[in-house]
Structure formats: structure tokens, C-alpha cells
Design a protein around this motif. Structure first.
Motif, PDB file in Angstrom:
ATOM      1  N   LYS A   1       0.843  -1.207   0.000  1.00 33.42           N
ATOM      2  CA  LYS A   1       0.000   0.000   0.000  1.00 33.42           C
ATOM      3  C   LYS A   1       0.878   1.256   0.000  1.00 33.42           C
ATOM      4  O   LYS A   1       0.629   2.188  -0.775  1.00 33.42           O
ATOM      5  N   GLU A   2       1.909   1.284   0.851  1.00 33.24           N
ATOM      6  CA  GLU A   2       2.780   2.456   0.937  1.00 33.24           C
ATOM      7  C   GLU A   2       3.531   2.715  -0.367  1.00 33.24           C
ATOM      8  O   GLU A   2       3.621   3.855  -0.818  1.00 33.24           O
ATOM      9  N   GLU A   3       4.083   1.659  -0.960  1.00 34.73           N
ATOM     10  CA  GLU A   3       4.934   1.844  -2.133  1.00 34.73           C
ATOM     11  C   GLU A   3       4.157   1.948  -3.442  1.00 34.73           C
ATOM     12  O   GLU A   3       4.618   2.611  -4.368  1.00 34.73           O
ATOM     13  N   THR A   4       2.994   1.285  -3.526  1.00 38.07           N
ATOM     14  CA  THR A   4       2.273   1.251  -4.804  1.00 38.07           C
ATOM     15  C   THR A   4       0.875   1.835  -4.752  1.00 38.07           C
ATOM     16  O   THR A   4       0.266   2.040  -5.795  1.00 38.07           O
ATOM     17  N   GLY A   5       0.333   2.033  -3.558  1.00 39.85           N
ATOM     18  CA  GLY A   5      -1.040   2.517  -3.425  1.00 39.85           C
ATOM     19  C   GLY A   5      -2.089   1.430  -3.565  1.00 39.85           C
ATOM     20  O   GLY A   5      -3.274   1.672  -3.362  1.00 39.85           O
ATOM     21  N   MET A   6      -1.677   0.215  -3.916  1.00 38.63           N
ATOM     22  CA  MET A   6      -2.636  -0.866  -4.171  1.00 38.63           C
ATOM     23  C   MET A   6      -2.997  -1.610  -2.889  1.00 38.63           C
ATOM     24  O   MET A   6      -2.185  -1.756  -1.982  1.00 38.63           O
ATOM     25  N   THR A   7      -4.231  -2.115  -2.872  1.00 35.77           N
ATOM     26  CA  THR A   7      -4.742  -2.894  -1.753  1.00 35.77           C
ATOM     27  C   THR A   7      -4.597  -4.379  -2.073  1.00 35.77           C
ATOM     28  O   THR A   7      -5.010  -4.832  -3.140  1.00 35.77           O
ATOM     29  N   VAL A   8      -4.023  -5.105  -1.141  1.00 32.17           N
ATOM     30  CA  VAL A   8      -3.828  -6.546  -1.315  1.00 32.17           C
ATOM     31  C   VAL A   8      -5.141  -7.267  -1.036  1.00 32.17           C
ATOM     32  O   VAL A   8      -5.814  -6.985  -0.049  1.00 32.17           O
ATOM     33  N   SER A   9      -5.498  -8.214  -1.917  1.00 32.88           N
ATOM     34  CA  SER A   9      -6.731  -8.977  -1.699  1.00 32.88           C
ATOM     35  C   SER A   9      -6.460 -10.323  -1.025  1.00 32.88           C
ATOM     36  O   SER A   9      -7.307 -10.832  -0.302  1.00 32.88           O
ATOM     37  N   SER A  10      -5.274 -10.903  -1.250  1.00 34.01           N
ATOM     38  CA  SER A  10      -4.910 -12.149  -0.567  1.00 34.01           C
ATOM     39  C   SER A  10      -3.394 -12.290  -0.545  1.00 34.01           C
ATOM     40  O   SER A  10      -2.691 -11.739  -1.386  1.00 34.01           O
ATOM     41  N   ILE A  11      -2.931 -13.035   0.446  1.00 31.37           N
ATOM     42  CA  ILE A  11      -1.499 -13.215   0.684  1.00 31.37           C
ATOM     43  C   ILE A  11      -1.217 -14.692   0.910  1.00 31.37           C
ATOM     44  O   ILE A  11      -1.961 -15.375   1.611  1.00 31.37           O
TER      45      ILE A  11
END
Length: 169
Positions: free
Chosen positions: A87-97
């Protein structure tokens, strides 16, 4: 790397036998064993679920691609660090890990924990100042474009080898 001085009082450490542990650094002033300390970081194979491509980035003026990565904060769960760093580096929200593997990186005393992080798409993509350049690569392209002989390449290739074995490639 073995610590040479006590992190509490600064006294030079000696070596002392500790039952079931072997020889361990010991502070004679604090009368306490001092186990080696190191940092923990996460690296992520970021996959865009919509395009099925993998994100590689360039950072800090370097002319090669690596995985998104960052340090784990004290008391932070690894999975939280993965989502936070992306989120910090790309602005994207992770949906699964998904956890992949770990490797100790001796040059910087870091235990690197690798994950695959999926994002739904790149609509939110907004790189911060830590990213100089980026590109989404297909599974076939990504091996050729990651920094060769790096820890990032080790993690990526291990992931791809597992993926290719799973689909019979």
C-alpha cells in the motif's frame, strides 16, 4: 553475525555454555545471555489477478528490477507488513497473501520472508517516491528481467518453478 557488545549496557560479551543451546554470547555485567539480533523484512511477488502479471520495481537509482520489499515493524505481523508495504509503495490494496519461504541475507543481517500478494487490478496503482520505475511482466518475461543472482531472483524463481510444476510445464 555474532554480537560483540551487550545491547543493554555496552559491555564486551564473553562466550558461555547454556544448557541445550551450546555456546552463547553472555554479558558478565548484566549476567544475561545475549542471543544474536537481526532485522526482519518481507519481499513480495505482487500478482495482478486481472492481467495475471507480476510487478517488478526499480529503486534507489539502481538499474535493475527487484521485488517490492520492506522492513517489518516491531510487534507487526508479517502479513500486515506485506499489505502495508505494498500500500505504501504502490497505493494498491492486497486482496490475498500466501507465504512462500524465508532466507537469511547475511550481508545486511536480515531474515527475508517472501510472500505472494495478489491485487485485484492496478487501478489504485500510484507509486511513491521509493519507486524509480516499474513494469508488469508476464510469467515468461519476469525471469529474464529480475536482477540475476539476487535474493529476489531466488524467491521469484522458486515461486515460478512451483507454479510451473503445478500446471505441468
Amino acid at each position: 553475525m555474532i554480537e560483540k557488545f551487550c545491547h543493554e549496557c555496552g559491555t564486551k560479551l564473553t562466550k558461555k555454555e547454556l544448557e541445550n543451546e551450546g555456546i552463547v554470547p553472555f554479558c558478565p555485567k548484566c549476567e544475561a545471555f545475549r542471543f544474536p539480533m537481526y532485522n526482519v523484512a518481507v519481499s513480495m511477488i505482487v500478482i495482478n489477478k486481472q492481467t495475471n502479471k507480476i510487478l517488478l520495481i526499480k529503486q534507489y537509482g539502481k538499474d535493475y528490477y527487484v521485488l517490492v520489499a520492506g522492513y517489518v515493524n516491531r510487534t507487526e505481523q508479517l502479513e500486515h507488513a506485506v499489505a502495508r508495504e505494498i500500500k505504501e509503495e504502490t497505493g494498491m490494496t492486497v486482496s490475498s497473501i500466501k507465504f512462500n519461504r524465508t532466507q537469511f541475507y547475511e550481508p545486511s543481517d536480515v531474515l527475508m520472508c517472501n510472500f505472494t500478494a495478489f491485487v485485484e487490478n492496478d487501478v489504485e496503482f500510484c507509486p511513491n517516491g521509493e519507486i524509480d520505475a516499474y513494469r508488469w511482466f508476464t510469467y515468461d518475461e519476469v525471469r529474464k528481467n529480475i536482477r540475476q543472482n539476487s535474493l529476489a531472483a531466488y524467491f521469484l524463481n522458486a515461486y515460478l518453478d512451483g507454479w510451473q510444476n503445478a500446471i505441468g510445464r
